[in-house]
Design an enzyme around this catalytic site. Structure first.
Site, PDB file in Angstrom:
ATOM      1  N   SER A   1     -12.119  -3.331   4.948  1.00 10.89           N
ATOM      2  CA  SER A   1     -12.929  -4.543   4.774  1.00 10.89           C
ATOM      3  C   SER A   1     -13.563  -4.898   6.113  1.00 10.89           C
ATOM      4  O   SER A   1     -12.991  -4.624   7.174  1.00 10.89           O
ATOM      5  CB  SER A   1     -12.048  -5.705   4.297  1.00 10.89           C
ATOM      6  OG  SER A   1     -12.683  -6.957   4.497  1.00 10.89           O
TER       7      SER A   1
ATOM      8  N   TYR B   1      -4.559 -10.591   5.519  1.00 10.44           N
ATOM      9  CA  TYR B   1      -5.494  -9.706   4.834  1.00 10.44           C
ATOM     10  C   TYR B   1      -6.260  -8.851   5.845  1.00 10.44           C
ATOM     11  O   TYR B   1      -6.357  -7.626   5.696  1.00 10.44           O
ATOM     12  CB  TYR B   1      -6.471 -10.543   4.004  1.00 10.44           C
ATOM     13  CG  TYR B   1      -7.463  -9.731   3.208  1.00 10.44           C
ATOM     14  CD1 TYR B   1      -7.130  -9.232   1.948  1.00 10.44           C
ATOM     15  CD2 TYR B   1      -8.729  -9.452   3.705  1.00 10.44           C
ATOM     16  CE1 TYR B   1      -8.034  -8.480   1.210  1.00 10.44           C
ATOM     17  CE2 TYR B   1      -9.646  -8.699   2.974  1.00 10.44           C
ATOM     18  CZ  TYR B   1      -9.294  -8.223   1.734  1.00 10.44           C
ATOM     19  OH  TYR B   1     -10.199  -7.478   1.011  1.00 10.44           O
TER      20      TYR B   1
END
Length: 256
Positions: free
Chosen positions: A148, A161
């Site tokens: 990501s 995350y």
């Protein structure tokens, strides 16, 4: 001659392949002729994904397995089921992931930290560990992690995350060197802001429309379809000399 986009006879495993980016990759792989195994925990989504690919794909086999990548035993059982069904695994797209529940670092619970890490990092380790031995024995394979842009752009209140996604790019680089002599390539894709179930509320918010979208030079959010051809290329012979790379797919967000 086998063209780069022809995956007839190929078997691809896509974890988290029942929705979002994972389903986009599974769709592209299947349309290119690959048989596709999908791992997911949501039975309804699994069934819907199989129905979609079966109804509109190449005619190659498709099957979904209820696998929780955060559970070592589930991963081992899912690997055995996949190999029993398809006979081999030529490419692995380690894509399964969960979003973080935003919280300031001094208020984030250990339980929340471990919930995200158990899927987004540990789950990828369990999956690759389970599949790598099979690929090594056949001296061929392609492994692709889904990271990501949060790995480098800074994602406040979701450090768990971002940390997990950054770790995946390090895993990809290390494994690319470790497994190269075994004929296995390892890469990571780095999606930007992409429309999916887990991002729907955020990307449709006025704040995202006003503050995030103007930072995307292409002036649109990514879509699962944007990952179809990329998955085909990474799985197939067209990327045969590509390993250890971090491929950013973000509409230019990270450079603007």
């Amino acid at each position: 001659m086998t063209y780069w986009h022809d995956l007839t006879g190929h078997v691809a495993l896509v974890t988290g392949g029942n929705s979002g980016i994972g389903l986009g990759m599974a769709r592209g792989l299947h349309n290119a002729g690959a048989a596709v195994a999908i791992w997911g925990t949501n039975r309804a989504n699994n069934d819907a994904a199989v129905a979609e690919l079966t109804g509109a794909g190449s005619g190659a086999a498709v099957a979904a397995f209820g696998v929780d990548v955060a559970d070592e035993e589930s991963v081992a059982a899912g690997t055995a089921q996949t190999l029993e069904t398809f006979g081999r695994i030529d490419s692995l797209f380690a894509n399964a992931g969960v979003p973080g529940r935003p919280a300031p670092i001094d208020e984030m619970s250990t339980q929340e930290w471990r919930r995200v890490m158990s899927v987004n990092l540990d789950g990828q380790f369990y999956t690759v560990r389970a599949v790598a031995g099979h690929m090594k024995a056949r001296h061929t394979g392609s492994i692709v992690f889904t990271s990501s842009v949060s790995m480098s752009e800074g994602l406040p209140f979701s450090t768990h995350y971002a940390a997990a996604k950054a770790a995946l790019t390090a895993m990809a680089r290390g494994l690319a060197v470790e497994l190269a002599r075994d004929g296995i390539r390892v890469n990571a894709i780095v999606p930007g802001w992409t429309q999916a179930a887990m991002t729907e509320d955020l990307l449709s918010s006025p704040a995202a429309q006003a503050k995030i979208l103007p930072r995307v030079p292409l002036r649109r959010w990514g879509a699962p379809d944007d990952y179809e051809a990329l998955a085909v290329w990474l799985a197939g012979p067209g990327s045969g000399y590509v390993t250890g790379q971090t491929l950013v797919i973000d509409g230019g967000y990270s450079i603007f």
